[in-house]
Design an enzyme around this catalytic site. Structure first.
Site, PDB file in Angstrom:
ATOM      1  N   ARG A 101       0.837  -1.201   0.000  1.00  0.00           N
ATOM      2  CA  ARG A 101       0.000   0.000   0.000  1.00  0.00           C
ATOM      3  C   ARG A 101       0.876   1.256   0.000  1.00  0.00           C
ATOM      4  O   ARG A 101       0.571   2.231  -0.691  1.00  0.00           O
ATOM      5  CB  ARG A 101      -0.932   0.011   1.214  1.00  0.00           C
ATOM      6  CG  ARG A 101      -1.708   1.321   1.342  1.00  0.00           C
ATOM      7  CD  ARG A 101      -2.642   1.344   2.534  1.00  0.00           C
ATOM      8  NE  ARG A 101      -3.223   2.684   2.689  1.00  0.00           N
ATOM      9  CZ  ARG A 101      -4.127   3.007   3.614  1.00  0.00           C
ATOM     10  NH1 ARG A 101      -4.556   2.104   4.468  1.00  0.00           N
ATOM     11  NH2 ARG A 101      -4.597   4.238   3.689  1.00  0.00           N
TER      12      ARG A 101
ATOM     13  N   ASN B 137     -10.978  -4.112  -0.707  1.00  0.00           N
ATOM     14  CA  ASN B 137     -10.754  -2.986  -1.609  1.00  0.00           C
ATOM     15  C   ASN B 137      -9.759  -3.342  -2.714  1.00  0.00           C
ATOM     16  O   ASN B 137      -8.976  -4.279  -2.546  1.00  0.00           O
ATOM     17  CB  ASN B 137     -10.229  -1.785  -0.816  1.00  0.00           C
ATOM     18  CG  ASN B 137     -11.345  -0.951  -0.236  1.00  0.00           C
ATOM     19  OD1 ASN B 137     -12.358  -0.731  -0.873  1.00  0.00           O
ATOM     20  ND2 ASN B 137     -11.169  -0.486   0.996  1.00  0.00           N
TER      21      ASN B 137
ATOM     22  N   ASP C 180     -18.303  -0.064   3.585  1.00  0.00           N
ATOM     23  CA  ASP C 180     -18.795   0.595   4.796  1.00  0.00           C
ATOM     24  C   ASP C 180     -18.754   2.120   4.726  1.00  0.00           C
ATOM     25  O   ASP C 180     -19.201   2.791   5.641  1.00  0.00           O
ATOM     26  CB  ASP C 180     -17.997   0.128   6.017  1.00  0.00           C
ATOM     27  CG  ASP C 180     -16.535   0.566   5.950  1.00  0.00           C
ATOM     28  OD1 ASP C 180     -15.999   0.657   4.844  1.00  0.00           O
ATOM     29  OD2 ASP C 180     -15.936   0.806   7.009  1.00  0.00           O
TER      30      ASP C 180
ATOM     31  N   HIS D  89     -17.070   4.121  -3.871  1.00  0.00           N
ATOM     32  CA  HIS D  89     -16.210   5.282  -3.600  1.00  0.00           C
ATOM     33  C   HIS D  89     -16.401   6.371  -4.655  1.00  0.00           C
ATOM     34  O   HIS D  89     -15.502   7.176  -4.901  1.00  0.00           O
ATOM     35  CB  HIS D  89     -14.732   4.877  -3.527  1.00  0.00           C
ATOM     36  CG  HIS D  89     -14.394   4.113  -2.288  1.00  0.00           C
ATOM     37  ND1 HIS D  89     -13.106   3.703  -2.000  1.00  0.00           N
ATOM     38  CD2 HIS D  89     -15.155   3.693  -1.247  1.00  0.00           C
ATOM     39  CE1 HIS D  89     -13.099   3.055  -0.842  1.00  0.00           C
ATOM     40  NE2 HIS D  89     -14.337   3.042  -0.372  1.00  0.00           N
TER      41      HIS D  89
ATOM     42  N   TYR E 120     -15.010  10.209  -0.895  1.00  0.00           N
ATOM     43  CA  TYR E 120     -13.930   9.832  -1.809  1.00  0.00           C
ATOM     44  C   TYR E 120     -13.951  10.620  -3.110  1.00  0.00           C
ATOM     45  O   TYR E 120     -12.954  10.644  -3.838  1.00  0.00           O
ATOM     46  CB  TYR E 120     -13.992   8.334  -2.121  1.00  0.00           C
ATOM     47  CG  TYR E 120     -13.342   7.466  -1.069  1.00  0.00           C
ATOM     48  CD1 TYR E 120     -12.006   7.110  -1.168  1.00  0.00           C
ATOM     49  CD2 TYR E 120     -14.066   7.007   0.027  1.00  0.00           C
ATOM     50  CE1 TYR E 120     -11.401   6.319  -0.208  1.00  0.00           C
ATOM     51  CE2 TYR E 120     -13.478   6.226   0.999  1.00  0.00           C
ATOM     52  CZ  TYR E 120     -12.140   5.879   0.876  1.00  0.00           C
ATOM     53  OH  TYR E 120     -11.542   5.108   1.841  1.00  0.00           O
TER      54      TYR E 120
ATOM     55  N   ARG F 255      -0.386   8.029   3.743  1.00  0.00           N
ATOM     56  CA  ARG F 255      -1.463   7.502   4.582  1.00  0.00           C
ATOM     57  C   ARG F 255      -1.108   6.095   5.088  1.00  0.00           C
ATOM     58  O   ARG F 255      -1.389   5.756   6.237  1.00  0.00           O
ATOM     59  CB  ARG F 255      -2.759   7.472   3.767  1.00  0.00           C
ATOM     60  CG  ARG F 255      -3.962   6.997   4.539  1.00  0.00           C
ATOM     61  CD  ARG F 255      -4.339   7.956   5.632  1.00  0.00           C
ATOM     62  NE  ARG F 255      -5.423   7.398   6.441  1.00  0.00           N
ATOM     63  CZ  ARG F 255      -5.496   7.514   7.750  1.00  0.00           C
ATOM     64  NH1 ARG F 255      -4.563   8.176   8.416  1.00  0.00           N
ATOM     65  NH2 ARG F 255      -6.494   7.003   8.409  1.00  0.00           N
TER      66      ARG F 255
END
Length: 441
Positions: free
Chosen positions: A94, A148, A172, A201, A264, A284
């Protein structure tokens, strides 16, 4: 009431304790016979599982069986429900998803833009394999997938399992946003009834009513503009990044006042601004590694060392409650409305039939019954069709091993746009994802 056999796939996640607390909170409405954890990373899972044993002993003593395993057969044999929350490549990948685009001045985000494509191309293979494995050992189990990037994963699963009516792709984020609406109005979030359309999103609330039929939409808009907007769900309320994200929703509403936006959308409507705010050395992902992951790991270790929860604070989160309530509606035929992903088939009448759209649907024992949306305005239709084309090209790139399709996808994405930039980012992502992505030619 029938008791269920549940497996949580990807149970080493930092969100699993919140899910366990949600299962405890909802045990009268969704009782369990057994709970099993499954993860490919035994060490990561063991940390969470050992703490969970203590929690369950204290707060769910009537649960007959709790088990954790890395064996698919042991995990999936004869289950009733599977919750899937995997992250192929973990937080380390990520971080690469976020750093590489940022190095070119492009949004670095785990589900949006190039980072979302990278994550999606890693997720597809494992998700297909997981569904096949679950179907081998539990042909009739409900599969609730919230892995995701959900839009890309849902499209890929729909292509491989078009006739499987027991796969639910769900996110969610809408309920987390509604949690803030509810707190703004001093109401219970479960008393709110949303009208919503879009892609995952990438959507808008067109109306928020309460269960008595009172339309609260304009009141919410007015409060957002005059008082601001902030996250209130326990998991994200004190997170600076999420606070900024919710604050940006106010600006989106000012600029485009027709509907209440999914948070988003900020990445697509203000990509340059959002990219400039990010720090490549403090992405992040790095914040999660140093923040939530560290906090949850310490929490697990303390519970295990104490063999008690007396010295820690454990909270139910709306994310977990949403999944548990959705599962209950499916299994007990409650016909309750949740915002989920379904094949369009005319639900939104002026976009393609095969789009995986995110809309309210009744969840029943016989499957999903989406509520018709009808035609959507030109602005929203244009945005959705561009994003949909990007998502479909990413999935095409995976199945066809097509470099060209991947490049087309990134060039279309509103966070990138420039073809030269798209090519540079794509080449760097290919190098970083060796062993995870299919070979793109």
């Amino acid at each position: 009431m029938k008791k269920n056999r549940l497996v949580i796939v990807g149970a080493g996640s930092t969100y699993t304790l919140g899910m366990v607390m949600s299962l405890i909170a909802e045990k009268e409405n969704f009782p369990l016979q057994s709970l099993t954890f499954y993860d490919t990373d035994a060490e990561r899972q063991n940390r969470v599982a050992l703490a969970t044993k203590v929690i369950l002993a204290e707060q769910y003593p009537e649960l007959e069986t709790f088990n954790y395993t890395t064996s698919k057969q042991e995990a999936f044999q004869n289950i009733d429900v599977a919750f899937i929350q995997i992250r192929t490549g973990g937080l380390a990948m990520r971080e690469m998803d976020e750093k590489i685009p940022l190095s070119y001045g492009v949004v670095g985000q785990e589900t949006c833009g190039p980072g979302g494509m990278a994550y999606g191309l890693r997720s597809i293979k494992d998700m297909i394999e997981l569904v096949n494995d679950i179907r081998q050992f539990a042909p009739e189990a409900w599969i609730l997938n919230y892995t995701n990037p959900a839009a890309i994963v849902a499209d890929a699963l729909q292509r491989i399992f078009p006739n499987d009516q027991k796969i639910l792709n769900i996110c969610d984020m809408p309920i987390a946003i509604m949690h803030s609406y509810a707190d703004m109005l001093d109401k219970d979030v479960w008393d709110l009834v949303p009208s919503y359309f879009g892609l995952n999103h990438f959507g808008w609330f067109t109306k928020i009513e309460d269960k008595s039929g009172q339309d609260l939409t304009e009141l919410i808009k007015d409060k957002m503009i005059k008082e601001g907007f902030k996250p209130t769900d326990n998991e994200i309320a004190n997170d600076e990044s999420w606070q900024k994200t919710f604050a940006q929703a106010r600006q989106m509403l000012i600029d485009f006042p027709d509907y209440l936006p999914n948070t988003y959308l900020q990445y697509y409507l203000y990509p340059n601004q959002l990219a400039q705010k990010e720090q490549i050395d403090n992405t992040r992902a790095r914040q999660v590694i140093n923040g939530r992951q560290k906090r949850v790991h310490q929490l697990c270790e303390q519970i295990t060392a104490d063999q008690s929860t007396a010295n820690v604070e454990l909270e139910v989160d709306v994310h977990g409650i949403y999944m548990v309530k959705a599962a209950a509606s499916l299994i007990y035929n409650l016909n309750e409305i949740y915002i989920v992903m379904v094949e369009n088939k005319g639900v939104i009448s002026n976009i393609p039939e095969d789009a995986m759209v995110e809309v309210p649907a009744l969840l029943t024992v016989n499957g999903l019954k989406p509520l018709a949306v009808g035609q959507i305005p030109t602005f929203h239709k244009g945005l959705i069709e561009g994003q949909l084309a990007y998502e479909k090209l990413v999935v095409d790139a995976y199945f066809e091993g097509s470099y060209s399709k991947a490049l087309q996808a990134l060039t279309l994405n509103r966070t990138v746009v420039n073809a030269d930039t798209a090519r540079s980012i794509l080449n760097d992502l290919i190098e970083a994802n060796q062993g995870y992505w299919p070979t793109l030619k």
